[in-house]
Write an enzyme that holds these catalytic residues in place. Structure first.
Site, PDB file in Angstrom:
ATOM      1  N   GLN A   1       1.471   4.020  -0.493  1.00  0.00           N
ATOM      2  CA  GLN A   1       2.215   4.432  -1.707  1.00  0.00           C
ATOM      3  C   GLN A   1       2.337   5.945  -1.823  1.00  0.00           C
ATOM      4  OE1 GLN A   1       0.657   2.180  -5.129  1.00  0.00           O
ATOM      5  NE2 GLN A   1       2.187   0.609  -4.701  1.00  0.00           N
TER       6      GLN A   1
ATOM      7  N   LYS B   1      -4.538  11.797  -7.073  1.00  0.00           N
ATOM      8  CA  LYS B   1      -5.586  11.001  -7.711  1.00  0.00           C
ATOM      9  C   LYS B   1      -6.894  11.781  -7.865  1.00  0.00           C
ATOM     10  CE  LYS B   1      -7.450   6.331  -7.733  1.00  0.00           C
ATOM     11  NZ  LYS B   1      -7.489   5.035  -7.034  1.00  0.00           N
TER      12      LYS B   1
END
Lengths: 594, 174
Positions: free
Chosen positions: A144, A193
């Site tokens: 992703q 992240k």
């Protein structure tokens, strides 16, 4: 929530440990109690954000974990990130506040692209947050992963990849500043992240200073004086108002100026509502499907003042036939809009809200009774075409009836195509921020999610989504969101079983070869579709039923209602300036095109 | 620009002061590719001031087009300053390294040409010379033209870098 976190941590450490040097050091370290995700949510709250449209996924899980305990921020779980950006865009257009979107990395981000481009073309303030794979694997084709900063560069006003969590808060504040100041636009912030997990300190420092970004707001005085002088002496002046007057919240100033000077006003598609159509100075919308008299006034005027408009090709028609004899004044906050398509004599870079009153102060009402006589003759000879009523629903009558039932007070949100143009022509717009439509990009599928955003932003107003059977099917899945959050959008679906505008062009310019534009009986049963999501669905096939259905629908306040209006399928939208024609070369009927 | 008089396309040198980051550099290049403007050469280098960079762009276009380019450059958030050096007195330089064959005429003749252009010999092999030349674009073009018949085997040019002259009076020291 809004108090800086440091004070609470200092308190805790004071209770538990004696004040030794070691303890002091550990208190400093424990001051870093906010993860990047916490900082994101705190900063949004601090900036006054009340609603965000989002969809979770791997890279943004830290943010969703923070949201789990947060009850201040209203997070709306949309069903597709594209719809999320449209909903945030509708929210922004209805309020003037920036719309906020949260999506995950990779496909989450790429799904926002159409919504961002839509906002960019219409200068709508959006701040889009996307998750990203951890910084250590960026560029490794991780799961992703997509270079969303690269992908969105040409369709954002600015974008960021946050590489240091200590920059995060400042970047978020800068993003909101840039999205809303000057000519508004979308800004994207990409959040790896690890940035969301790493601890840092929330500062609460509100000041944003960007030396390279200082939009000019006050117009240049000599130019303002020249504009006032030109308008005062004009014989055939015209005010041409665009979306900039809405974005700049200058509707009162524009209205006061036009009423005092009695100069006729035409608005672009994006400018609808900036000047009330009930006023005698209003000529309605101009352009490809504008009124005959607005387009003639544009062609014949001698002094033209463009107010936050950008001389779009749908407005000008063929450039060498556009308003040839006028001296032109152009007010825009974005200098790159001035002189882009049409040369102007008096460019004024500035905020219309400041420039218009400055001109108003200096200009005297011109002597233009002859000009008004000419315009009144045009209005009498070429009014907007409305078919004669019979027992079928004509699209034009549909728009007029919606205008009547809502008393012109609803927020109208549209998709793109014939219904959009009819809605622009036949609804009576008297309020700003009450017409929401994808003007620049022309995004089908925009209407319904944007209407949800507008309805969430303005719970005390009626929101009508005027859409078509084509556009609605591009985002019909959002019925689930509207039902879940009890969003009372009234979906008025103009069902002609075809992609009407495509078919119209094929009929007019491709010898009636209606290639792939007719759905016929292949459309779903929209009433059942609404019902299967738990929404109310109703159908009307004649004017009497339509009135009944509309009255019924307006009473529903606890969820969406879909009205399937079976309209006359072969109706086409006029007047029309054919592609490549000059603005005064309008056609008014199918017969004229033959 | 149908309603304006089209002026002749001419070469423009734009000096752009930006915050040093590759996103900004890409945004600037994107203006040229996305909006269809001409781009002849571009150089990008850090500035003396930390965190800043200077981009020197040479482009072709009429006055209206170059004005649009200028405005679009200004619209990039991290652009601090755009200077069009075209109508100003400016110092403009570019550097080229040219490998030329000595097989036809031998080294001395090539070295004479190099001398005439104040070019330096920076590499010598049995059948080639590598020359380094600096100057404005016209001078570099001229030397390349003169060397072409002898056989240029490889070449690398930097594109222009330019700054405004402090003294804008009527003196030509180019």
């Amino acid at each position: 929530m809004k108090s800086p976190n440091t004070s609470s941590t200092a308190e805790t450490s004071a209770h538990t440990t004696p004040l030794t040097a070691v303890a002091k050091a550990s208190a400093d370290a424990s001051a870093l109690t906010d993860s990047g995700a916490d900082i994101l949510i705190k900063t949004l709250a601090d900036l006054g954000v009340d609603t965000i449209f989002g969809y979770p996924g791997g890279a943004v899980l830290p943010v969703y974990d923070t949201l789990f305990d947060n009850h201040e921020l209203n997070h709306v779980l949309i069903r597709h990130e594209q719809a999320g950006t449209h909903a945030a865009d509708g929210y922004a257009r209805a309020t003037g506040k920036p719309g906020v979107v949260l999506a995950t990395s990779g496909p989450g981000g790429t799904n926002t692209v159409t919504g961002i481009a839509t906002a960019m073309m219409d200068s709508i303030p959006l701040v889009v947050f996307t998750g990203q794979v951890p910084t250590s694997v960026i560029g490794n084709d991780a799961f992703q992963e997509a270079d969303i900063v690269g992908i969105t560069r040409p369709i954002t006003k600015q974008n960021y990849l946050v590489r240091d969590v200590n920059d995060l808060e400042h970047v978020i504040r800068e993003a909101f500043h840039i999205a809303t100041k000057g000519r508004p636009g979308p800004v994207l912030v990409d959040l790896p992240k690890d940035m969301l997990n790493t601890k840092a300190r929330f500062s609460g420092m509100k000041k944003v200073e960007i030396p390279s970004f200082k939009p000019t707001v006050n117009g240049h005085h000599p130019q303002i004086a020249k504009a006032a002088e030109m308008l005062s002496n004009a014989k055939k002046p015209l005010i041409y108002v665009g979306g900039g007057a809405i974005l700049g919240e200058a509707w009162e100033e524009v209205t006061a100026f036009a009423e005092r000077t009695n100069i006729p006003v035409t608005t672009t598609l994006m400018g609808l509502g900036a000047f009330p159509e009930s006023k005698p100075q209003s000529l309605g919308m101009l352009g490809m499907h504008g009124t005959w008299y607005a387009n003639m006034a544009m062609t014949e005027c001698d002094v033209l003042i463009a107010v936050g408009a950008r001389f779009d090709d749908r407005v000008t028609g063929r450039l060498d036939g556009f308003s040839q004899n006028s001296r032109k004044i152009h007010i825009d906050i974005d200098p790159s809009c001035i002189g882009k398509n049409v040369a102007v004599e008096v460019p004024i870079v500035g905020d219309v809200k400041r420039v218009i009153p400055a001109i108003d102060k200096l200009a005297s009402p011109p002597e233009i009774s002859e000009w008004w006589d000419t315009i009144h003759t045009w209005q009498k000879e070429h009014p907007l075409v409305v078919p004669k009523a019979d027992d079928r629903i004509y699209p034009q009558h549909m728009m007029k009836m919606i205008s009547e039932v809502t008393e012109g007070n609803a927020i109208v949100v549209t998709d793109v195509g014939q219904h959009q143009m009819w809605a622009a022509q036949h609804y009576n717009y008297n309020h700003p921020r009450s017409w929401i439509s994808s003007g620049g990009l022309g995004t089908m599928g925009y209407g319904f999610p944007a209407a949800m955003g507008a309805a969430l932003a303005c719970p005390d107003r009626d929101v009508v989504c005027i859409t078509g059977d084509g556009g609605f099917q591009m985002s019909s899945y959002e019925l689930a969101t509207a039902v879940e959050y009890k969003i009372p959008v009234k979906i008025a679906l103009m069902n002609n079983n075809c992609l009407g505008m495509v078919r119209q062009w094929q009929q007019l310019f491709y010898q009636n070869r209606t290639s792939y534009s007719v759905f016929g009986s292949n459309n779903p049963d929209f009433v059942k579709m609404a019902e299967c999501y738990g929404a109310v669905g109703m159908r009307a096939t004649n004017p009497a039923e339509m009135r009944q259905v509309l009255n019924e629908a307006m009473k529903i306040k606890d969820g969406p209602v879909l009205m399937d209006f079976r309209v006359v399928e072969n109706e086409n939208c006029y007047p029309m300036v054919p592609s490549g024609a000059a603005l005064n070369e309008m056609v008014e009927s199918d017969e004229e095109c033959k | 620009m149908s309603t304006t008089t089209i002026t002749k396309d001419s070469r423009h040198t734009l000096s752009v002061l930006v915050k040093h980051n590759l996103n900004t550099f890409s945004r600037i290049i994107g203006i040229f590719s996305g909006k269809g403007f001409e781009l002849e050469s571009v150089t990008f280098a850090s500035e003396a001031e930390r965190g800043m960079a200077r981009i020197t762009i040479t482009t072709y276009g009429n006055e209206e087009t170059v004005e649009q380019i200028n405005k679009h450059l200004h619209n990039v958030i991290d652009v601090l300053k755009v200077t069009d050096l075209t109508h100003k007195k400016c110092i403009e330089r570019e550097l080229a390294i040219v490998k030329v064959s000595t097989a036809k005429v031998g080294r001395p003749e090539i070295m004479l040409i190099a001398q005439a252009f104040k070019a330096k010999v920076i590499d010598i092999t049995a059948d080639k010379l590598a020359l380094e030349v600096t100057g404005n674009t016209d001078k570099v073009d001229a030397m390349i033209e003169v060397l072409k018949p002898y056989g240029i085997t490889e070449m690398s040019r930097t594109g222009s870098v330019a700054l405004k002259r402090e003294f804008q009076g009527a003196v030509n020291i180019n």
